[in-house]
Scaffold this active site. Structure first.
Site, mmCIF file in Angstrom:
data_model
loop_
_atom_site.group_PDB
_atom_site.id
_atom_site.type_symbol
_atom_site.label_atom_id
_atom_site.label_comp_id
_atom_site.label_asym_id
_atom_site.label_seq_id
_atom_site.Cartn_x
_atom_site.Cartn_y
_atom_site.Cartn_z
ATOM 1 N N SER A 1 0.848 -1.200 0.000
ATOM 2 C CA SER A 1 0.000 0.000 0.000
ATOM 3 C C SER A 1 0.877 1.241 0.000
ATOM 4 O O SER A 1 2.084 1.170 0.226
ATOM 5 C CB SER A 1 -0.913 0.014 1.225
ATOM 6 N N LYS A 2 0.222 2.396 -0.232
ATOM 7 C CA LYS A 2 0.974 3.660 -0.293
ATOM 8 C C LYS A 2 1.637 3.969 1.046
ATOM 9 O O LYS A 2 2.647 4.641 1.110
ATOM 10 C CB LYS A 2 0.030 4.811 -0.646
ATOM 11 N N ARG A 3 1.043 3.467 2.137
ATOM 12 C CA ARG A 3 1.558 3.791 3.476
ATOM 13 C C ARG A 3 2.935 3.195 3.730
ATOM 14 O O ARG A 3 3.687 3.703 4.533
ATOM 15 C CB ARG A 3 0.593 3.279 4.554
#
Length: 500
Positions: A262-264
């Site tokens: 994910s982007k996180r």
């Protein structure tokens, strides 16, 4: 399935760049549409303005273009169902929310955030989870517990949300193309918000209306939406519509087993998760993508397509057209799939194209004002292509065919700096000079018989390449020719004498 009936949509939110998971969703939608002669639509789901990130929309368009999976209609492309941005469709959602209210499928709720927090804490104290549902709604601050006059007064003075009214005690059957039949007990569902207090429709309401109005036949999306699908089906029924077919895609997991990509977790990964580079608007920091790191779009798409889908053929290297021809939702795995950067590199290597490498290498030698024949360039590429995964690596693996080495591998060079090496090189030089047929075959035969053969070969490699790496030394000698090879050996002798 009739040939022109399929309509699918890729509907990202403009909350930042697309990562591998979002890109694969777009790709599968595209492959499915093209396989069935259907339409691939791009819709931007931008109702959540708080999470809006500038440049996201143009990033999405550029990424799809780079991957050669451009939409047939949608944002940036137009089409018969404009506008394709949800922020421009509020009036449409309002019309349908009024229908749901009239039919008794939705209701106004006036509970404040503080009221709901208090309820959650009460439930927590009893070890329970608070859920705004059929069991509790009659004890809360909503239109179901009010007279018409009370409601009228409240609507004028208080802010509110509109919730969907779930009918309890029902067994909802739904079918997912990838996961099969699923039965949901409506007693486990809560009354989700359809319209927020600022008058903006939530994803649940907006996408259901848009999918129906845009005649979407198949909703292909990530598995994180699976738990909400029962609500979406109930919304379709409440509005008197037939739901589309659903297919929920498995997660892409980190190879190290630590959850989904994910982007996180961009910073903690040792590989890129964006197709093309992303510039963070606030800091202007650039995060490179696959494009900037030298991956070919066709290799990236090939790799992504096989991340969770089995085409059912022996080969893994497939063109976009072959992916379209073979694609089938039924062959997508149910469970999460691991992403492996080594495999991505392998795909890139397999897609390397001699014409593209030729153009790149031609530019490199032109920059350095070197002239050489096309045949020679082609030969160099043929000799070195197996050593590279990316086009930009070709120069570091082939520079010595065009220019003298600018330095020598220090450790080895320091070891050989003595008179003995000079006499060995002088003798070898005479052997080369006296050769009539300067070919790799004859060179190999000649040096087969010499004393210290291994050492001489290392010295030649240092003189010609500068490092103890590269292709077969006899082939390098033949390619460079007698004169050039001897000149490079003389240069090494000079450098050793200088050091001594």
């Amino acid at each position: 399935m009739s040939q022109h009936s399929v309509r699918v949509r890729f509907a990202p939110s403009p909350t930042g760049p697309l990562h591998l998971g979002g890109m694969r969703t777009a790709l599968y939608n595209y492959l499915f549409a093209k396989k069935h002669g259907g339409t691939f639509i791009l819709r931007i789901e931008d109702t959540d303005r708080k999470r809006f990130v500038e440049n996201s929309e143009s990033y999405i368009l550029e990424t799809l273009k780079w991957c050669h999976i451009e939409p047939d209609e949608g944002v940036g492309y137009g089409g018969p169902y404009s506008p394709y941005s949800q922020s421009k469709r509020y009036h449409i959602y309002r019309m349908y929310i009024n229908k749901l209210l009239k039919k008794g499928y939705a209701y106004y709720a006036f509970d404040t955030d503080q009221d709901l927090d208090k309820k959650r804490k009460e439930y927590n104290n009893y070890g329970l989870t608070f859920s705004y549902n059929s069991r509790i709604r009659m004890n809360l601050n909503n239109s179901l517990t009010m007279t018409e006059k009370e409601l009228h007064d409240k609507l004028r003075s208080c802010s509110y949300v509109i919730r969907f009214k779930i009918e309890p005690g029902k067994k909802l059957k739904m079918h997912d193309i990838i996961r099969g039949n699923i039965i949901i007990d409506t007693d486990h569902l809560d009354d989700k918000i359809l319209l927020k207090s600022d008058g903006v429709a939530t994803y649940h309401l907006a996408h259901t209306i848009d999918d129906h109005l845009m005649k979407i036949t198949h909703v292909i999306r990530g598995e994180e939406w699976l738990p909400s699908t029962s609500l979406h089906i109930l919304l379709y029924r409440a509005l008197g519509w037939t739901p589309p077919h659903f297919a929920h895609l498995p997660l892409i997991l980190n190879k190290n087993g630590k959850g989904k990509i994910s982007k996180r977790n961009t910073n903690s990964l040792n590989y890129p998760i964006y197709p093309i580079q992303w510039k963070i608007p606030k800091t202007q920091i650039i995060i490179p993508g696959y494009r900037e790191l030298g991956y070919l779009p066709e290799a990236f798409v090939n790799m992504l397509a096989l991340l969770g889908w089995n085409p059912g053929v022996e080969r893994e290297i497939l063109s976009l057209q072959e992916l379209i021809n073979l694609f089938s939702l039924e062959k997508i795995k149910k469970s999460g799939v691991y992403f492996d950067i080594q495999k991505a590199n392998w795909f890139n290597k397999k897609h390397l194209n001699k014409e593209k490498i030729f153009s790149f290498l031609f530019e490199e030698i032109k920059k350095r004002s070197i002239s050489c024949k096309k045949d020679y360039l082609c030969k160099v590429i043929h000799l070195t292509i197996d050593r590279i995964h990316f086009i930009h690596e070709i120069w570091e693996h082939s520079f010595y065919f065009f220019i003298y080495p600018s330095s020598y591998e220090a450790n080895f060079f320091n070891k050989i700096c003595h008179e003995n090496t000079i006499s060995q090189l002088e003798n070898a030089k005479i052997l080369l000079y006296n050769m009539n047929q300067f070919t790799s075959v004859h060179l190999r035969l000649l040096f087969q018989k010499t004393k210290n053969k291994h050492k001489i070969m290392q010295l030649f490699r240092l003189a010609l390449v500068g490092v103890l790496k590269g292709i077969d030394i006899f082939i390098i000698l033949e390619m460079l020719g007698k004169e050039e090879s001897i000149q490079r050996i003389e240069k090494l002798i000079y450098k050793i004498k200088e050091k001594i």
